[in-house]
Design an enzyme around this catalytic site. Structure first.
Site, PDB file in Angstrom:
ATOM      1  CG  ASP A 116     -38.383 -84.196  36.794  1.00 37.70           C
ATOM      2  OD1 ASP A 116     -38.588 -84.602  38.103  1.00 37.70           O
ATOM      3  OD2 ASP A 116     -38.756 -84.725  35.886  1.00 37.70           O
ATOM      4  CD  GLU A 166     -44.667 -83.409  32.779  1.00 37.62           C
ATOM      5  OE1 GLU A 166     -44.809 -84.017  31.723  1.00 37.62           O
ATOM      6  OE2 GLU A 166     -44.715 -84.173  34.013  1.00 37.62           O
TER       7      GLU A 166
END
Ligand SMILES: [Zn+2]
Ligand SMILES: [Zn+2]
Length: 448
Positions: A104, A174
């Site tokens: 990520d 997130e």
């Protein structure tokens, strides 16, 4: 003479494959200084979810440098004006299995207080227009550095594997929308669909140098729920002339706790947390409305459905008990677009990975970790609802071993968790361990 003549070629036969077979361990040591410099730079300049422009460009550049076919800006969000900075890099090496390796990219709106010399001092404007500090408080910079190292090592180790590696740089983890956006944009149709998906996450609870592995469910279903409780406002001195939504909301909050404790099979984990509650303006005014924001965590799909239904049933039941008229019932809105499904580590794949990691970093450095109620949209790569693509995410320890030992003493303060402004993983040996671990796992899954 005869013996001599024999012994020389024999020695060569034995020695040459040994010389040719480089190991991830040897290569990791050579790459480490460069990766540590990359880590510190990424750490100092994080970007918020949905804004990972520079981080993504850097990942793309690094993947191109090791010979990947790279596509940028992969991903389609539901929100119009938001660019998806997904990166896909394909490394081909003949016929064989396809493996997806994921990192990520995003940081968090946290003002860093870790005290490390390379701490982020960056500020940015969030989507609400407010100035916020920004920090890699979840360690996605550890993931990116390890990911770049893994691509470099696998490019050098092409004599030891065959198949196709799809390197995925995923934005917006997130806020739980990045993986879904990339799949929606054809991650499994425009590029080869993987036989396995693998990823790692750093851990704020495991010593650096170690890796934790969880079989089966490892992260939870995450639902965000908005509850609006209407009341009938008025003067604080005359409650009998009002319907007080604050007292009503308090009833609901307490009653919701019975979902986990009374309605649910205790062996199925459930968390219902009211993270935000807002009402009123002044001491002596009974408010017209209460607004609440809940996070709801479960593992199983049927448990999730039951818990979400119970939240609404209890909210309406409490309102009815308080004498609210039918047109003033509370509204319960589950934010479907923000749902993160539970992460399921395929047991067969996970057992295999556990063994590979033991060989790569030593039996004592690999441990079975408990599942948590955290969330990770890595789960999306498994393809729900049946998790048909076997996937595994393992946890790479990031805690300074000295601090870890201190934290184990009675009465010691808990270690800063992920998302804490004080979270400070030790870059070495964390990156080295993740790099050796991930490279060894991919090599094993694709070995010649
Ligand atoms: Zn996080
Ligand atoms: Zn994270």
């Amino acid at each position: 003479m005869k013996i001599r003549a024999f012994s020389i070629p024999l020695a060569l036969v034995v020695a040459s494959p040994l010389l040719a077979q480089q190991t991830p361990q040897q290569l990791a040591d050579a790459e480490l200084p460069s990766l540590l410099a990359i880590y510190k730079d990424l750490h100092a300049h994080p970007e918020l979810s949905g804004h990972e422009e520079k981080s993504a460009a850097f990942i793309a550049k690094e993947l191109k440098a090791v010979g990947c076919e790279v596509t940028e800006k992969v991903g389609k969000y539901d929100k119009p004006n938001l660019t998806s900075y997904g990166v896909v890099g394909v490394m081909k090496n003949g016929a064989g299995p396809t493996i997806l390796v994921r990192t990520d990219l995003d940081g968090l709106p946290v003002t860093e207080e870790s005290g490390v010399p390379y701490a982020s001092k960056d500020k940015t404007t969030n989507d609400e227009g407010k100035e916020v500090g920004v920090m890699h408080a979840c360690g996605h910079d550890i993931h990116m550095s390890t990911f770049i190292g893994t691509a470099r090592l696998l490019a050098k180790l092409k004599d030891q594997w065959k198949g196709t590696i799809v390197f995925v740089g995923q934005p917006a983890e997130e806020i739980g929308i990045g993986a879904r956006a990339m799949l929606k944009d054809g991650l499994y149709t425009r590029w080869p669909k993987p036989d396995f998906a693998v990823g790692l996450h750093d851990s704020a609870q495991i010593e650096a140098g170690k890796i934790g592995v969880t079989e089966g469910f490892t992260y939870a279903n995450v639902d965000s729920v908005d509850v609006t409780v209407p009341g009938v406002g008025g003067h604080g001195a005359y409650p009998h002339k009002t319907k007080d939504p604050v007292v009503l909301a308090a009833d609901m909050i307490t009653a919701w706790q019975t979902i986990a404790s009374r309605e649910n099979n205790p062996v199925d984990p459930v968390v219902v947390t009211v993270g935000s509650i807002h009402a009123g303006t002044k001491h002596n005014i009974i408010s017209d409305e209460v607004k609440m924001q809940l996070t709801v965590r479960t593992y199983k799909a049927d448990v999730r459905e039951r818990v979400l239904a119970a939240i609404e049933r209890i909210a309406k039941g409490c309102a009815t008990a308080a004498g609210m008229p039918p047109d003033r019932m509370p509204t319960v809105k589950v934010r479907q677009d923000e749902f993160t499904p539970a992460t399921y580590n395929n047991p067969e794949l996970t057992k295999r990975i556990f063994g590979v990691l033991q060989k790569a970093i030593g039996n004592n450095n690999v441990e079975k970790s408990d599942a948590t109620m955290g969330g990770e949209d890595f789960s999306e790569y498994s393809l729900l609802p049946d998790y048909s693509v076997p996937a595994c995410m393992f946890n790479v320890g990031g805690v300074d071993p000295k601090k870890f030992a201190e934290s184990q003493k009675a009465g010691a303060a808990p270690l800063p968790s992920l998302h804490s402004s004080k979270f400070a993983p030790v870059p070495e040996p964390t990156i080295r361990t993740g790099l050796i671990g991930m490279t060894s796992v991919v090599l094993d899954l694709m070995k010649k």
